[in-house]
Design a protein around this motif. Structure first.
Motif, mmCIF file in Angstrom:
data_model
loop_
_atom_site.group_PDB
_atom_site.id
_atom_site.type_symbol
_atom_site.label_atom_id
_atom_site.label_comp_id
_atom_site.label_asym_id
_atom_site.label_seq_id
_atom_site.Cartn_x
_atom_site.Cartn_y
_atom_site.Cartn_z
ATOM 1 N N LEU A 34 0.858 -1.194 0.000
ATOM 2 C CA LEU A 34 0.000 0.000 0.000
ATOM 3 C C LEU A 34 0.884 1.232 0.000
ATOM 4 C CD1 LEU A 34 -2.717 1.567 0.449
ATOM 5 C CD2 LEU A 34 -2.394 1.163 2.899
ATOM 6 N N TYR A 36 0.427 5.291 0.267
ATOM 7 C CA TYR A 36 -0.697 6.049 0.837
ATOM 8 C C TYR A 36 -0.247 7.454 1.228
ATOM 9 C CZ TYR A 36 -4.320 6.909 4.429
ATOM 10 O OH TYR A 36 -5.337 7.424 5.187
ATOM 11 N N LEU A 38 -0.505 10.999 3.030
ATOM 12 C CA LEU A 38 -1.143 11.419 4.280
ATOM 13 C C LEU A 38 -1.814 12.789 4.158
ATOM 14 C CD1 LEU A 38 1.661 10.111 6.597
ATOM 15 C CD2 LEU A 38 -0.746 9.475 6.807
ATOM 16 N N LYS A 126 3.302 0.525 3.217
ATOM 17 C CA LYS A 126 3.024 -0.599 4.122
ATOM 18 C C LYS A 126 2.956 -1.886 3.298
ATOM 19 C CE LYS A 126 1.486 -1.970 8.308
ATOM 20 N NZ LYS A 126 2.250 -1.737 9.549
ATOM 21 N N ILE A 128 2.334 -5.979 3.132
ATOM 22 C CA ILE A 128 1.569 -7.017 3.816
ATOM 23 C C ILE A 128 1.916 -8.353 3.182
ATOM 24 C CG2 ILE A 128 -0.783 -7.850 4.295
ATOM 25 C CD1 ILE A 128 -0.318 -5.234 5.641
ATOM 26 N N SER B 30 -1.262 -4.183 13.522
ATOM 27 C CA SER B 30 -0.457 -3.617 12.431
ATOM 28 C C SER B 30 -0.893 -4.280 11.133
ATOM 29 C CB SER B 30 1.030 -3.873 12.688
ATOM 30 O OG SER B 30 1.800 -3.429 11.599
ATOM 31 N N GLY B 31 -1.214 -3.469 10.130
ATOM 32 C CA GLY B 31 -1.676 -4.037 8.866
ATOM 33 C C GLY B 31 -2.344 -2.984 8.017
ATOM 34 N N ILE B 32 -3.409 -3.387 7.309
ATOM 35 C CA ILE B 32 -4.168 -2.441 6.501
ATOM 36 C C ILE B 32 -5.659 -2.682 6.702
ATOM 37 C CG2 ILE B 32 -2.398 -2.114 4.729
ATOM 38 C CD1 ILE B 32 -3.922 -4.055 2.945
ATOM 39 N N LEU B 34 -9.430 -2.223 4.829
ATOM 40 C CA LEU B 34 -10.210 -1.967 3.621
ATOM 41 C C LEU B 34 -11.599 -1.482 4.025
ATOM 42 C CD1 LEU B 34 -10.890 -2.257 0.541
ATOM 43 C CD2 LEU B 34 -11.429 -4.658 1.016
ATOM 44 N N VAL B 94 -8.214 2.101 1.250
ATOM 45 C CA VAL B 94 -7.342 1.212 2.022
ATOM 46 C C VAL B 94 -6.428 2.099 2.866
ATOM 47 C CG1 VAL B 94 -5.665 -0.662 1.937
ATOM 48 C CG2 VAL B 94 -7.395 -0.468 0.140
ATOM 49 N N ILE B 95 -6.373 1.829 4.175
ATOM 50 C CA ILE B 95 -5.669 2.698 5.116
ATOM 51 C C ILE B 95 -4.717 1.846 5.966
ATOM 52 C CG2 ILE B 95 -5.986 4.327 7.050
ATOM 53 C CD1 ILE B 95 -8.745 4.956 5.980
ATOM 54 N N PRO B 96 -3.489 2.328 6.186
ATOM 55 C CA PRO B 96 -2.577 1.571 7.062
ATOM 56 C C PRO B 96 -3.096 1.532 8.508
ATOM 57 C CG PRO B 96 -1.396 3.319 5.850
ATOM 58 C CD PRO B 96 -2.853 3.572 5.667
ATOM 59 N N ILE B 97 -2.738 0.467 9.225
ATOM 60 C CA ILE B 97 -3.042 0.326 10.654
ATOM 61 C C ILE B 97 -1.724 0.212 11.410
ATOM 62 C CG2 ILE B 97 -4.173 -1.087 12.441
ATOM 63 C CD1 ILE B 97 -5.860 -2.340 10.107
ATOM 64 N N GLU B 98 -1.557 1.032 12.440
ATOM 65 C CA GLU B 98 -0.410 0.912 13.356
ATOM 66 C C GLU B 98 -0.929 1.019 14.786
ATOM 67 O OE1 GLU B 98 2.464 0.074 12.334
ATOM 68 O OE2 GLU B 98 2.602 0.746 10.253
ATOM 69 N N VAL B 103 -3.945 4.928 10.372
ATOM 70 C CA VAL B 103 -2.945 5.967 10.122
ATOM 71 C C VAL B 103 -3.590 7.025 9.219
ATOM 72 C CG1 VAL B 103 -0.700 6.502 9.127
ATOM 73 C CG2 VAL B 103 -1.046 4.319 10.318
ATOM 74 N N LEU B 104 -3.998 8.124 9.830
ATOM 75 C CA LEU B 104 -4.645 9.208 9.084
ATOM 76 C C LEU B 104 -3.840 10.486 9.268
ATOM 77 C CD1 LEU B 104 -8.393 8.553 10.055
ATOM 78 C CD2 LEU B 104 -7.380 8.246 7.785
ATOM 79 N N ALA B 127 -10.109 -5.739 8.243
ATOM 80 C CA ALA B 127 -8.744 -5.461 8.689
ATOM 81 C C ALA B 127 -7.875 -6.687 8.433
ATOM 82 C CB ALA B 127 -8.730 -5.105 10.167
ATOM 83 N N ILE B 128 -6.665 -6.442 7.906
ATOM 84 C CA ILE B 128 -5.721 -7.505 7.558
ATOM 85 C C ILE B 128 -4.431 -7.255 8.330
ATOM 86 C CG2 ILE B 128 -4.383 -8.505 5.655
ATOM 87 C CD1 ILE B 128 -7.293 -8.941 5.209
ATOM 88 N N SER B 129 -3.942 -8.268 8.996
ATOM 89 C CA SER B 129 -2.713 -8.148 9.771
ATOM 90 C C SER B 129 -1.487 -8.353 8.876
ATOM 91 C CB SER B 129 -2.744 -9.204 10.873
ATOM 92 O OG SER B 129 -1.805 -8.896 11.864
ATOM 93 N N ASP B 130 -0.382 -7.659 9.166
ATOM 94 C CA ASP B 130 0.807 -7.871 8.325
ATOM 95 C C ASP B 130 1.688 -8.985 8.875
ATOM 96 O OD1 ASP B 130 1.964 -6.719 10.511
ATOM 97 O OD2 ASP B 130 2.755 -4.982 9.438
ATOM 98 N N ASP C 130 -6.255 -12.970 6.004
ATOM 99 C CA ASP C 130 -6.170 -12.084 7.191
ATOM 100 C C ASP C 130 -5.650 -12.838 8.410
ATOM 101 O OD1 ASP C 130 -8.308 -13.652 7.888
ATOM 102 O OD2 ASP C 130 -9.728 -12.012 8.060
#
Lengths: 130, 130, 130
Positions: A34, A36, A38, A126, A128, B30-32, B34, B94-98, B103-104, B127-130, C130
């Motif tokens: 990804l 992305y 900000l 990021k 995955i 941690s992941g992304i 959708l 699709v947005i990163p997750i930390e 993550v915005l 949500a998908i984990s990395d 996932d």
């Protein structure tokens, strides 16, 4: 994280090499990546990094979403057109990863589209694993 | 799943808080993430949730893809413009997750764009984990 | 990988069944599926596969980004409009996977948008668990 210092109000930049460096440090061999931005006045797209075409992208956005065309948001902030262009382009790209590298077609490059520069910009990468 | 009851034919709604609640229940650290609308006359975008700008988005779509402009699909169903606008906006983000959160950037919010309301709408969050 | 032989310069093709076959061979039960065209003059979108609407999409792109409208890229290659339309549409879609199948709303289909055919085209499908 990729750091970009845009130099013009509107410009298109090829960030593929920077994304590939970020991906290499992730050690993901197979999965998706990804990319992305900000920010709400920039976009990410995948297309050919040919100089004339990159100027055509800027001119197309000028035509479809002209600056200062009576937008309400311009009453508080003068960059409504930059937000609206970002909505049309989209703020991210997702690319397959195989053998630790991005799956890109012959002409595909990752393009960062600045619409409210010059500014310091950050693009999140990021990876995955599947 | 996020459930939305739109109130107008065309409107933009900030659904960020609803997405964050769905994400919290997923336990992905941690992941992304959708965000995916299940409808063909709505869109998802990421931009600033400023009231004037949200109206500007609606007006831009009215200008670029006016309703009733001789579309063939209108012969069977009167909402061709809503489908076409959805194609331009896109139906997902699709947005990163930390650390378990999205993550915005400072001004980024998740916007749901209704183009054929008022209707009951559903947005899938995965949500998908990395 | 999905292989497509487009038959016209501009056309919209429903590739949902081909994507579902690729997904079935991946054995991913829950996750997301990336559908990604490897070309810079084609797009991927999710919308209704109704024949009239598919023609409306082609006509809308003709209107917003007309061919031969003085693009700089046309000085070296005559397909600037096809690249620019691809930028507006986007080159990928991401769809949730549950119980081994794509999560699609009632009218949602995966559409491949050719803008510089007829050509042999390839669309990458990548499923992530996932």
């Amino acid at each position: 994280m990729i750091e970009i210092d845009s130099r013009k109000q509107t410009e298109v930049t090829d960030i593929t090499s920077s994304v590939e460096r970020e991906l290499a440090s992730s050690n993901v061999q197979s999965g998706i990546c990804l990319i992305y931005t900000l920010h709400t006045t920039t976009g990410i797209t995948i297309n050919e990094a040919e100089g004339d075409l990159m100027q055509d992208i800027v001119r197309l956005l000028d035509t479809i979403v002209p600056a200062g065309a009576g937008y309400r948001h311009d009453r508080s902030d003068g960059n409504a057109h930059a937000h609206l262009r970002a909505v049309l382009i989209g703020n991210s790209a997702v690319i397959p990863i195989e053998r630790g590298t991005l799956v890109l077609g012959t002409w595909q490059r990752i393009l960062f589209i600045e619409q409210d520069g010059p500014r310091h910009r950050r693009v999140y990468v990021k990876a995955i694993s599947d």
